[in-house]
Design a protein around this motif. Structure first.
Motif, mmCIF file in Angstrom:
data_model
loop_
_atom_site.group_PDB
_atom_site.id
_atom_site.type_symbol
_atom_site.label_atom_id
_atom_site.label_comp_id
_atom_site.label_asym_id
_atom_site.label_seq_id
_atom_site.Cartn_x
_atom_site.Cartn_y
_atom_site.Cartn_z
ATOM 1 N N SER A 140 -94.492 36.828 -32.414
ATOM 2 C CA SER A 140 -94.307 36.553 -30.282
ATOM 3 C C SER A 140 -93.488 38.302 -30.107
ATOM 4 O O SER A 140 -92.530 37.606 -30.566
ATOM 5 C CB SER A 140 -94.425 35.889 -29.844
ATOM 6 N N GLY A 141 -94.331 39.476 -29.858
ATOM 7 C CA GLY A 141 -93.235 40.242 -29.449
ATOM 8 C C GLY A 141 -92.905 41.160 -30.196
ATOM 9 O O GLY A 141 -91.890 42.344 -30.439
ATOM 10 N N ALA A 142 -93.678 40.936 -31.123
ATOM 11 C CA ALA A 142 -92.715 41.746 -32.451
ATOM 12 C C ALA A 142 -93.570 42.946 -33.106
ATOM 13 O O ALA A 142 -92.821 44.014 -33.556
ATOM 14 C CB ALA A 142 -93.146 41.002 -33.874
ATOM 15 N N PHE A 143 -94.911 43.704 -32.164
ATOM 16 C CA PHE A 143 -95.401 44.651 -32.515
ATOM 17 C C PHE A 143 -95.626 45.389 -30.735
ATOM 18 O O PHE A 143 -95.549 45.185 -30.030
ATOM 19 C CB PHE A 143 -96.554 44.606 -33.131
ATOM 20 N N GLU A 144 -95.496 46.575 -31.195
ATOM 21 C CA GLU A 144 -95.907 47.450 -30.110
ATOM 22 C C GLU A 144 -97.100 47.140 -29.277
ATOM 23 O O GLU A 144 -97.669 46.727 -29.497
ATOM 24 C CB GLU A 144 -96.423 48.813 -30.729
ATOM 25 N N GLU A 145 -96.825 46.573 -27.722
ATOM 26 C CA GLU A 145 -98.175 46.748 -27.364
ATOM 27 C C GLU A 145 -99.371 47.285 -27.094
ATOM 28 O O GLU A 145 -98.876 48.731 -26.642
ATOM 29 C CB GLU A 145 -97.426 46.570 -25.594
ATOM 30 N N GLY A 146 -100.955 46.652 -27.871
ATOM 31 C CA GLY A 146 -101.998 48.060 -27.766
ATOM 32 C C GLY A 146 -102.236 48.528 -28.710
ATOM 33 O O GLY A 146 -103.308 49.136 -28.629
ATOM 34 N N ASP A 147 -101.287 47.671 -29.987
ATOM 35 C CA ASP A 147 -101.794 48.909 -30.863
ATOM 36 C C ASP A 147 -103.586 48.042 -31.181
ATOM 37 O O ASP A 147 -103.236 46.947 -31.103
ATOM 38 C CB ASP A 147 -100.757 47.020 -31.743
ATOM 39 N N PRO A 148 -104.091 49.214 -31.597
ATOM 40 C CA PRO A 148 -105.346 48.843 -30.956
ATOM 41 C C PRO A 148 -105.464 48.148 -32.465
ATOM 42 O O PRO A 148 -106.550 47.363 -31.942
ATOM 43 C CB PRO A 148 -106.318 50.243 -31.646
ATOM 44 N N GLU A 149 -105.647 48.219 -33.502
ATOM 45 C CA GLU A 149 -106.018 46.961 -35.486
ATOM 46 C C GLU A 149 -105.729 45.684 -34.118
ATOM 47 O O GLU A 149 -106.176 45.374 -34.380
ATOM 48 C CB GLU A 149 -105.580 47.649 -36.098
ATOM 49 N N LEU A 150 -104.306 45.415 -34.683
ATOM 50 C CA LEU A 150 -104.413 44.477 -33.739
ATOM 51 C C LEU A 150 -104.404 43.614 -32.870
ATOM 52 O O LEU A 150 -105.507 42.131 -32.368
ATOM 53 C CB LEU A 150 -102.332 43.777 -33.412
ATOM 54 N N VAL A 151 -105.172 44.521 -31.628
ATOM 55 C CA VAL A 151 -105.831 44.008 -30.477
ATOM 56 C C VAL A 151 -107.387 43.358 -30.661
ATOM 57 O O VAL A 151 -108.022 42.527 -30.133
ATOM 58 C CB VAL A 151 -106.441 44.915 -28.907
#
Length: 214
Positions: A115-126
């Motif tokens: 949780s919170g480990a990645f940049e918000e809005g990462d297109p592949e994760l989203v």
């Protein structure tokens, strides 16, 4: 669509390189569950049966490896939810099958760690997260339409229960929870069956409820 497009842009790996990459990702997922995000990369290479140079050829740093583990788990869960809905004999059995698969992925531990480990809005994760959300909502909707799932629960209720029931108890080793997880998840699932035997306090938990920041 976003995750598919990104995958298509990646060069196709040779069979042996692809197997090495999968072994590294599997070893990293296990280490995340056991030790948290600060696991030694040398240990990952050892578990995967590859050299350190091979690990770094596939993953430039720890963050990239953890991101790939996250995408792998999200993808397997989404595919599992879709397969359960297509193959299970009835909608509630499909829901049960998915819940137990999510437990095997140790989703409660991973969600807490990442949780919170990645940049918000990462297109592949989203895109991967959205894919899983749609697949889970399809399971819930199908079980509701069949009349097998009580009407006062929603996908957020399922996510909260999965997070809580697949997380190790305080003061215990991660893997001791294996003895109880599927047993207690089945008790929870039995409580989701319609007709309901009690009235739940509050209202059904939605994804929007879970995403609200305090």
């Amino acid at each position: 669509m976003g995750s598919v497009a990104v995958e298509r842009q990646r060069p196709r790996l040779r069979a042996d390189a692809s197997r090495n990459r999968e072994r590294i990702v599997t070893a990293a997922r296990e280490a995340l569950v056991e030790h948290g995000p600060d696991f030694p990369l040398d240990e990952i290479a050892r578990r995967a049966g590859v050299g350190n140079a091979t690990l770094y050829r596939h993953f430039a740093d720890r963050q990239q490896l953890i991101r790939t583990v996250t995408l792998s788990v999200l993808g397997r869960l989404a595919e599992g939810a879709e397969a359960a809905l297509a193959e299970a004999p009835d909608p509630f059995e499909a829901l049960q099958r998915f819940v137990h698969q999510a437990a095997d992925e140790r989703v409660g531990v991973l969600c807490t760690l990442l949780s919170g480990a990645f940049e918000e809005g990462d297109p592949e994760l989203v895109a991967s997260s959205d894919h899983l959300t749609v697949a889970m909502e399809a399971l819930i909707d199908s079980a509701h339409r069949s009349g097998q799932l009580r009407a006062d629960v929603a996908v957020g209720d399922l996510m909260v229960a999965l997070s809580q029931l697949t997380r190790p108890l305080p003061g215990t080793a991660c893997f001791t929870i294996d003895r109880f997880t599927h047993r207690h998840l089945q008790l929870f699932l039995d409580g989701l069956r319609a007709p309901a035997r009690s009235e739940l306090p509050g209202s059904a938990v939605t994804l929007e409820d879970l995403q609200q920041k305090s």
